[in-house]
Enzyme design. Sequence first.
Site, PDB file in Angstrom:
ATOM      1  CB  ALA A 187      -0.913   0.199   1.343  1.00 15.73           C
ATOM      2  CE  LYS A 188       5.347   4.992  -0.267  1.00 15.49           C
ATOM      3  NZ  LYS A 188       6.574   3.950   0.181  1.00 15.49           N
TER       4      LYS A 188
END
Length: 426
Positions: A115-116
């Site tokens: 994720a980011k």
Amino acid sequence: MSSEYKEPGPVLDKENPFESMMRRFDVAAEILQLEPGVYQYLKTPVKQVTVSIPIQMDNGQVEIFEGHRVIHNDILGPSKGGIRYAPDVDINEVKALAAWMTWKCSLLSVPFGGAKGGVKCDPTKLTQVELEKITRRYTANMMDVFGDDKDIPAPDMNTNEQTMAWIMDTYSMHMRRTIGGVVTGKPLLIGGSLGRREATGRGVMIVTLGAMEKIGLKPKDTAIVVQGFGNVGSVSAQLLREQGCKIIGISDVTGGYYNKRGVDVDKAIEYVKQNKTLTGFTGAEKVTQSEFLELDCDVLVPAAKEDQITPKNANKITAKIIAEGANGPTTANADPILNERGIIVIPDILANAGGVTVSYFEWVQNRVGYYWSIDRVNRRLERMMKAAFDGVYATSKKHTVSLRIGAYINSIDRVAKTLKIRGIYA
Ligand code: NAD
């Protein structure tokens, strides 16, 4: 506000980061002969959330910021990835960085997905109070996304231990109990791990020594140039010097600093602590950013930012090994030039994976409530980095491809196999 901001230093050849990631992905996918459905599945982020963050600024006016969180894939476990604050944050960049996290975790056998997150803001123009408000409101808006067994943020560009402490506190307030494991990269006092700060640089050091061994380069005969003197660059330089290598060049946003007899890295770290940047650092000759990357050396460690090695300078790089401390420092168009010239590139998803590996250790310690010694952290990090490096090396030999493609093959293969076993829920 944000349109005025310009980060100094050259961006030599800016690529769309998601496309750049996909070009490497496609080569690996073809070698793996991924089924079209699996290919589409692995390419598509599972969730993209954009929130607005209204903040009453110190001057009393209300400003609206935009925040994103992209979960690329969570088939291997809760998703994991940093949050960056920058004026040029955009969803394409966040998507690419989220995918990189999936491959990085998979490659290291860390049981996390990728994720980011990012908030479009200019931190240099915000006060601490405003930054805290943005962080807390972003977290409140992401309550359904974050979670210690769902999605676990970490620091990235312009966010730090303090940001993580605010996220952890806000999340815990909403949940009515303290949940340390919802973020990693926290201060030690509230459940951070020993060795986390140095972990990325330590990982760079471990895989660099691994690559040097493959071509018979001994540390005492190795001259190294390190671009970027922040967390990753300074620790990589320090640890590689401790191994006996000579650090002949260091740089930061203010320029390059070169001394062919060797730069005193400890002195430079102390200097930056006092003065914030390397400007005025003595004991080295000043060179320009572009001259810097072309300095005569054995190993180049780009540890600053993306898109630094491009077709414009790939032919002029003298290093035999490039260890990508930064994310995406080499453009997809530069890859073939470096390969043709026989330069070994230790790709970002391997070279800088020490950070997420010790983040995983931090999360394990938080959930068990038992904290490890620095020796235990470093020993386990070394074991995991070496195993990943050996695996990538073996795959690159088997398929006669670069280490980068070898790394993508290993990580995509693991995610695809896991997907096959879990099956598609419908
Ligand atoms: P940092 O902010 O601590 O340091 C960045 C350094 O790069 C600073 O010294 C800055 O002056 C320098 N810099 C910026 N622009 C430059 C330019 N154009 N030329 C030369 N130097 C320049 O950041 P960091 O945490 O060390 O991260 C550096 C890179 O490593 C980023 O790509 C980041 O995504 C990646 N990374 C960091 C971690 C981590 O644990 N910190 C983990 C994985 C990857």
